[in-house]
Write a protein that holds these residues in place. Structure first.
Motif, mmCIF file in Angstrom:
data_model
loop_
_atom_site.group_PDB
_atom_site.id
_atom_site.type_symbol
_atom_site.label_atom_id
_atom_site.label_comp_id
_atom_site.label_asym_id
_atom_site.label_seq_id
_atom_site.Cartn_x
_atom_site.Cartn_y
_atom_site.Cartn_z
ATOM 1 N N ASP A 23 0.995 5.844 -4.304
ATOM 2 C CA ASP A 23 -0.182 5.338 -3.599
ATOM 3 C C ASP A 23 -0.724 6.473 -2.743
ATOM 4 N N CYS A 26 0.029 6.737 0.987
ATOM 5 C CA CYS A 26 1.422 6.872 1.433
ATOM 6 C C CYS A 26 1.798 8.341 1.600
ATOM 7 N N THR A 75 4.444 0.056 2.086
ATOM 8 C CA THR A 75 3.311 -0.295 1.235
ATOM 9 C C THR A 75 3.754 -0.930 -0.073
ATOM 10 N N ARG A 76 4.710 -0.303 -0.733
ATOM 11 C CA ARG A 76 5.201 -0.819 -2.012
ATOM 12 C C ARG A 76 6.713 -0.626 -2.087
ATOM 13 N N SER A 98 7.494 3.191 -1.243
ATOM 14 C CA SER A 98 6.390 4.031 -0.779
ATOM 15 C C SER A 98 5.923 3.511 0.569
#
Length: 521
Positions: A23, A26, A75-76, A98
């Motif tokens: 991302d 990130c 984020t992920r 991430s």
């Protein structure tokens, strides 16, 4: 990624997984890879196999990843775990995170792998040169090493801070009759507990501790100081609060994995269908016959098993009603529901705290055995305990051919004992003098010791203790107008109900008894 947690049977493509988590927003990425090594605890390892309770494991794994995202603000995140046979050097598990900054990514990655090891039902078998390990649950391998290297950091940058501890079921998983499959069965099970008092407290403690996945709690009472000598889960400062809410808080504190639902209401004919329908097993921990017979009849209508427990002073009993048309139910033994008050509850008859504790523990044991499919209480017997002599009796109970509850369930008849009483059994008065002015003869049904400790505040009352009233030794005029009085109104209501059935139509009970008069004064 397609799923935040998933299983793969082929070799893991970690580069592809990393690409799915990229991302542009990130600045940090952390990954963990668990490899199959060639040795373990002094044994030379040749290969490794993994199995899992896939449906349950995927849900729990997804929940863990979601917790990490929310807890660390990443984020992920994702986790992939291998199943099947693995060779030395293969990647067994991969975790990727991430985040905007590396600190959050590191901590979330560590959290996910630790939680997966503790909470997800995955088990493995290592093949050695000279044999194999047998199937071992991964929870047993998740304890921190005594040699784990740690660094000291200021609190705001503490990379080594461990996540909150999670339940460890290894001691019961070690039982051959439980194992990882049995633990998965408990986690998938749901139990409704009626009553969060002397019986319900040990039941809830042991079921939550064992990892039963979903618990429902029904109790309409508030905690009182007189409860605490036997309901030792609670504190003096909790008095006045709803028991169902308190019990749910205690369950969550003991085992955050358990989903708990609290119902601060008394179970009755109006709510039993909606409250009890979605559970695998119901445990009756109530202290009144109305609830027990209500549950009995529901069990037969819904085909739902109910495990009953009851306590009277130093004695107790257990009975399983299986909920089918073959086994015994309460009404096979007692065709008419026993009137509440004819046999005293803990408040009226007295009880030593460990007595309901023992019965509740046995009830919890029978519940766990039932959920695990182990041999347990026969549905055609009643188990009796005398905790003074420490003796046990098993009474055989036959399925009655003319049982009214089985007949009603078979014919689809409405619930039994549900017809409203047109002429109220209980009645309110501001004072006993007002009752006398309404031309009622007062009958005090308390024992002599209660009467001596607290005489009625009016003259002209008749003293007829329950022991004399129920044996028929007292002869009352069928045309008389009587108001029965006791300490709380429960015994007097039961006695009035019985006397009405014998022809005394103008017999009533003072609602709330002497305690109710005091609270309204």
């Amino acid at each position: 990624m397609s799923a935040p947690f998933r299983f793969e049977t082929a070799a893991l493509d970690t580069a592809a997984f990393e690409g799915e988590l990229r991302d542009a927003s990130c600045g940090g990425f952390a990954a963990f890879e668990g490899w199959v090594r060639n040795h373990n605890e002094g044994h030379a390892v040749t290969r490794l196999e993994y199995e899992a309770f896939a449906e349950l494991a995927e849900k729990e794994g997804a929940r863990i990843v979601a917790e990490a995202v929310a807890r660390f603000g990443v984020t992920r995140a994702a986790c992939v775990h291998r199943l099947g046979a693995l060779a030395i050097g293969d990647v067994a598990v991969w975790v990727g995170v991430s985040a905007a900054h590396r600190d959050e990514a590191f901590r979330a990655c560590r959290f996910i792998i630790d939680e997966v090891k503790h909470r997800v039902p995955i088990w493995k078998k290592e093949t050695y040169v000279n044999g194999d390990s047998g199937w071992v649950n991964c929870e047993r391998c998740a304890a921190p090493s005594a040699h784990e290297h740690r660094h000291e950091h200021p609190p705001e940058h503490d990379h080594s801070r461990s996540p909150a501890p999670t339940p460890d079921y290894s001691r019961q998983i070690a039982l051959r009759e439980v194992g990882t499959q049995g633990q998965a069965r408990l986690r998938a099970a749901s139990v409704l507990v009626i009553g969060a008092g002397g019986l319900g407290v040990p039941v809830l403690q042991y079921l939550a501790g064992a990892g039963v996945g979903r618990l429902g709690i029904v109790d309409g009472d508030r905690l009182e100081p007189s409860n605490l000598h036997r309901q030792t889960w609670y504190a003096l400062a909790d008095c006045g609060q709803e028991k169902a809410t308190l019990a749910a808080q205690r369950v969550r504190a003991l085992n955050p994995e358990v989903r708990v639902e609290a119902h601060s209401a008394r179970l009755d004919a109006g709510n039993i269908e909606s409250v009890a329908a979605g559970y695998d097993l119901i445990l009756d921990c109530s202290d009144n016959f109305a609830t027990k017979f209500l549950l009995n009849d529901f069990a037969l209508r819904a085909g739902k098993p109910v495990l009953f427990a009851s306590v009277y002073q130093y004695e107790g009993q257990l009975q399983l009603v299986r909920g089918d048309d073959v086994a015994t139910c309460l009404r096979c033994v007692w065709p008419a529901a026993t009137r509440d008050g004819l046999v005293g509850n803990c408040a009226e008859a007295g009880v030593l705290g460990p007595v309901p504790g023992v019965l509740g523990s046995l009830q919890a044991l029978e519940a766990l055995k039932f959920l695990l499919g182990l041999p347990g209480l026969d549905p055609n017997e009643i188990l009796l305990f005398d905790l003074v002599t420490l003796s046990t009796q098993r009474l055989r109970a036959r399925r009655a051919a003319d049982c009214p509850a089985h007949a009603a369930a078979r014919d689809g008849a409405p619930p039994m004992d549900a017809a409203p009483v047109k002429d109220p059994l209980e009645i309110d008065f501001p004072s006993l003098a007002d009752a006398q002015r309404a031309r009622y003869t007062l009958i005090d049904v308390r024992d002599a010791s209660e009467l001596l400790a607290e005489p009625l505040p009016v003259a002209g009352a008749v003293h007829l203790p329950m022991s004399k009233l129920l044996t028929g030794a007292a002869v009352l005029d069928l045309s008389g107008r009587y108001l029965l009085v006791c300490a709380t109104g429960k015994r007097s209501a039961a006695a009035a109900d019985l006397l009405r059935s014998q022809g005394l139509r103008e017999c009533r009970s003072l609602r709330g008894g002497l305690k109710g008069l005091k609270s309204s004064a």
